[in-house]
Design a protein around this motif. Structure first.
Motif, PDB file in Angstrom:
ATOM      1  N   PHE A  12      -4.831   6.725   3.050  1.00 40.34           N
ATOM      2  CA  PHE A  12      -4.648   5.663   2.059  1.00 40.34           C
ATOM      3  C   PHE A  12      -4.782   6.203   0.639  1.00 40.34           C
ATOM      4  CE2 PHE A  12      -4.842   1.587   0.144  1.00 40.34           C
ATOM      5  CZ  PHE A  12      -5.842   1.635  -0.809  1.00 40.34           C
TER       6      PHE A  12
ATOM      7  N   PHE B 235      -0.770   7.091  16.781  1.00 35.33           N
ATOM      8  CA  PHE B 235      -1.873   7.059  15.824  1.00 35.33           C
ATOM      9  C   PHE B 235      -2.714   5.810  16.036  1.00 35.33           C
ATOM     10  CE2 PHE B 235      -1.085  10.625  13.149  1.00 35.33           C
ATOM     11  CZ  PHE B 235       0.290  10.801  13.135  1.00 35.33           C
TER      12      PHE B 235
ATOM     13  N   LEU C 183      -3.546   0.462  -3.291  1.00 37.34           N
ATOM     14  CA  LEU C 183      -3.128  -0.875  -2.873  1.00 37.34           C
ATOM     15  C   LEU C 183      -2.866  -1.693  -4.118  1.00 37.34           C
ATOM     16  CD1 LEU C 183      -4.706  -3.136  -0.181  1.00 37.34           C
ATOM     17  CD2 LEU C 183      -4.472  -4.004  -2.498  1.00 37.34           C
TER      18      LEU C 183
ATOM     19  N   GLY D 266       9.485   4.446  10.582  1.00 36.99           N
ATOM     20  CA  GLY D 266       8.137   4.201  10.110  1.00 36.99           C
ATOM     21  C   GLY D 266       7.176   4.025  11.270  1.00 36.99           C
ATOM     22  N   LEU D 267       5.915   3.995  10.970  1.00 38.75           N
ATOM     23  CA  LEU D 267       4.916   3.673  11.986  1.00 38.75           C
ATOM     24  C   LEU D 267       5.198   2.270  12.520  1.00 38.75           C
ATOM     25  CD1 LEU D 267       1.901   4.912   9.908  1.00 38.75           C
ATOM     26  CD2 LEU D 267       2.481   5.805  12.170  1.00 38.75           C
TER      27      LEU D 267
ATOM     28  N   PHE E 253      -6.790   6.358   9.439  1.00 44.18           N
ATOM     29  CA  PHE E 253      -6.056   6.833  10.599  1.00 44.18           C
ATOM     30  C   PHE E 253      -6.740   8.021  11.257  1.00 44.18           C
ATOM     31  CE2 PHE E 253      -1.985   4.622  10.740  1.00 44.18           C
ATOM     32  CZ  PHE E 253      -2.004   3.945   9.536  1.00 44.18           C
ATOM     33  N   GLY E 254      -6.526   8.120  12.572  1.00 43.03           N
ATOM     34  CA  GLY E 254      -6.936   9.302  13.311  1.00 43.03           C
ATOM     35  C   GLY E 254      -5.898  10.402  13.181  1.00 43.03           C
ATOM     36  N   PRO E 255      -6.147  11.559  13.787  1.00 42.37           N
ATOM     37  CA  PRO E 255      -5.247  12.707  13.655  1.00 42.37           C
ATOM     38  C   PRO E 255      -3.994  12.626  14.519  1.00 42.37           C
ATOM     39  CG  PRO E 255      -7.095  13.266  15.041  1.00 42.37           C
ATOM     40  CD  PRO E 255      -7.366  11.888  14.512  1.00 42.37           C
ATOM     41  N   GLY E 256      -3.938  11.679  15.430  1.00 49.45           N
ATOM     42  CA  GLY E 256      -2.741  11.507  16.245  1.00 49.45           C
ATOM     43  C   GLY E 256      -2.822  12.192  17.602  1.00 49.45           C
TER      44      GLY E 256
ATOM     45  N   TYR F  70       0.543   5.380   1.214  1.00 49.86           N
ATOM     46  CA  TYR F  70      -0.215   6.360   1.977  1.00 49.86           C
ATOM     47  C   TYR F  70       0.431   7.727   1.818  1.00 49.86           C
ATOM     48  CZ  TYR F  70      -2.677   2.636   4.520  1.00 49.86           C
ATOM     49  OH  TYR F  70      -3.469   1.573   4.853  1.00 49.86           O
TER      50      TYR F  70
ATOM     51  N   GLN G 143       0.976  11.394   3.929  1.00 53.72           N
ATOM     52  CA  GLN G 143       0.886  11.995   5.243  1.00 53.72           C
ATOM     53  C   GLN G 143       1.314  13.465   5.178  1.00 53.72           C
ATOM     54  OE1 GLN G 143       3.224  10.223   8.443  1.00 53.72           O
ATOM     55  NE2 GLN G 143       1.784  10.982   9.976  1.00 53.72           N
TER      56      GLN G 143
ATOM     57  N   ARG H  40      -0.691  15.424  10.669  1.00 54.07           N
ATOM     58  CA  ARG H  40      -1.908  14.654  10.385  1.00 54.07           C
ATOM     59  C   ARG H  40      -1.608  13.171  10.277  1.00 54.07           C
ATOM     60  NH1 ARG H  40      -6.343  17.522   8.499  1.00 54.07           N
ATOM     61  NH2 ARG H  40      -6.006  19.753   8.305  1.00 54.07           N
ATOM     62  N   GLY H  41      -2.665  12.368  10.324  1.00 57.06           N
ATOM     63  CA  GLY H  41      -2.513  10.942  10.154  1.00 57.06           C
ATOM     64  C   GLY H  41      -2.384  10.575   8.680  1.00 57.06           C
ATOM     65  N   PRO H  42      -1.793   9.418   8.391  1.00 58.02           N
ATOM     66  CA  PRO H  42      -1.674   8.967   6.995  1.00 58.02           C
ATOM     67  C   PRO H  42      -3.041   8.761   6.361  1.00 58.02           C
ATOM     68  CG  PRO H  42      -0.212   7.720   8.447  1.00 58.02           C
ATOM     69  CD  PRO H  42      -1.125   8.507   9.325  1.00 58.02           C
TER      70      PRO H  42
ATOM     71  N   PHE I 177       5.322  -0.457   7.984  1.00 57.79           N
ATOM     72  CA  PHE I 177       5.427   0.811   7.276  1.00 57.79           C
ATOM     73  C   PHE I 177       6.877   1.224   7.097  1.00 57.79           C
ATOM     74  CE2 PHE I 177       1.198   2.691   6.877  1.00 57.79           C
ATOM     75  CZ  PHE I 177       0.448   1.865   7.697  1.00 57.79           C
TER      76      PHE I 177
ATOM     77  N   GLN J  92       4.801   6.758  16.046  1.00 58.52           N
ATOM     78  CA  GLN J  92       5.623   7.267  14.957  1.00 58.52           C
ATOM     79  C   GLN J  92       6.697   8.173  15.549  1.00 58.52           C
ATOM     80  OE1 GLN J  92       3.830   9.914  11.946  1.00 58.52           O
ATOM     81  NE2 GLN J  92       4.900   8.723  10.384  1.00 58.52           N
TER      82      GLN J  92
ATOM     83  N   GLN K 240       0.830  -1.198   0.000  1.00 55.61           N
ATOM     84  CA  GLN K 240       0.000   0.000   0.000  1.00 55.61           C
ATOM     85  C   GLN K 240       0.869   1.255   0.000  1.00 55.61           C
ATOM     86  OE1 GLN K 240      -3.453  -0.135   2.781  1.00 55.61           O
ATOM     87  NE2 GLN K 240      -2.509  -1.991   3.585  1.00 55.61           N
TER      88      GLN K 240
ATOM     89  N   GLU L 275      -7.212  -1.419   3.409  1.00 53.76           N
ATOM     90  CA  GLU L 275      -6.758  -0.061   3.671  1.00 53.76           C
ATOM     91  C   GLU L 275      -7.146   0.371   5.077  1.00 53.76           C
ATOM     92  OE1 GLU L 275      -8.832  -0.903   1.264  1.00 53.76           O
ATOM     93  OE2 GLU L 275     -10.497   0.531   1.054  1.00 53.76           O
ATOM     94  N   GLN L 276      -6.239   1.116   5.700  1.00 52.90           N
ATOM     95  CA  GLN L 276      -6.450   1.566   7.060  1.00 52.90           C
ATOM     96  C   GLN L 276      -6.799   3.047   7.069  1.00 52.90           C
ATOM     97  OE1 GLN L 276      -3.348   0.339   9.809  1.00 52.90           O
ATOM     98  NE2 GLN L 276      -3.042  -1.571   8.679  1.00 52.90           N
TER      99      GLN L 276
ATOM    100  N   LEU M 256       4.238   7.261   2.328  1.00 55.95           N
ATOM    101  CA  LEU M 256       4.633   6.067   3.061  1.00 55.95           C
ATOM    102  C   LEU M 256       4.296   4.814   2.268  1.00 55.95           C
ATOM    103  CD1 LEU M 256       3.080   6.955   6.555  1.00 55.95           C
ATOM    104  CD2 LEU M 256       5.329   7.577   5.695  1.00 55.95           C
TER     105      LEU M 256
END
Lengths: 112, 114
Positions: free
Chosen positions: A46, B90, A49, B42-43, B105-108, A36, A38, A42-44, A102, B37, A34, B102-103, A89
């Motif tokens: 998608f 995250f 894939l 990487g995460l 994600f929240g804002p962290g 992503y 970022q 902020r969060g990644p 990741f 992170q 996958q 696919e995932q 990512l």
């Protein structure tokens, strides 16, 4: 151990050009891969894939290739725009999809 | 839909203090995850859950505990915070269905341990 490598150096390109980002991996046979995006703070999010039996996947200006022999994926953004500036990512998964690995990401800067 | 939300957004803890990070999702997803992170890395997966009432260890579980009492919530606890746990955390969720990996994600949560 399983390892994902993405170019840690930032990629700087001119608006309108094609950006190409690389993801290499070792000691892993992923079922799918996958990409992503970022943005800072902020969060990644998608993007795309691609499965192990697929060579190429496209979505609008994005294209991903997956070479399981070379253990490499290339991520292309055509006609790049300043709004494409972000960190991208790469992520690998085996079957099941709940132990994603990741990469650290590559920062892309698109200049107007 | 709000997607994935995390509280708090920022927190500063002293060494030895405890806290709980809350993650909520409104997409009816089966799978939920906690990552950390750190700069240049990487995460990294801390813990994950494949359904209500289930949890499992990820790559870096030491010093953390989790609970998934309700399908929509996934809690991450730090019992005795250490400076090494300074990071951005995250939460993510995925449907868990076939061909749906696919995932989201929240804002962290930015956590600093002094």
């Amino acid at each position: 151990s399983q390892k994902i490598e993405q170019n840690s150096e930032a990629l700087n390109i001119q608006e309108g050009k094609t950006a190409t980002l690389t993801c290499n991996y070792t000691n892993y046979s992923p079922a799918y891969l996958q990409w992503y995006r970022q943005d800072p703070g902020r969060g990644p999010v998608f993007l795309l894939l691609i499965r192990e039996n697929e060579k190429e996947k496209r979505k609008e200006r994005l294209k991903v290739t997956f070479d399981t022999t070379l253990k490499q994926s290339l991520f292309h953004i055509t006609a790049s725009q300043p709004a494409d500036s972000a960190t991208y990512l790469c992520a690998l998964d085996g079957a099941g999809g709940f132990k994603t690995i990741f990469g650290a990401g590559t920062r892309l800067f698109v200049k107007a | 839909n709000a997607g994935v939300t995390q509280t708090p957004k920022f927190r500063v803890l002293k060494t030895g203090q405890s806290m709980t990070l809350l993650c909520a999702q409104d997409m009816n997803h089966e799978y939920m995850y906690w990552y950390r992170q750190d700069p240049g890395m990487g995460l990294r997966l801390i813990h994950y859950s494949v359904g209500e009432g289930t949890t499992a260890k990820g790559e870096v579980p030491d010093g953390y505990n989790v609970s998934r009492l309700k399908k929509q919530n996934f809690l991450l606890g730090l019992e005795s915070a250490a400076p090494s746990q300074t990071s951005v955390y995250f939460c993510a969720s995925s449907s868990g269905g076939v061909d749906s990996y696919e995932q989201y994600f929240g804002p962290g949560t930015r956590l600093t341990v002094t």
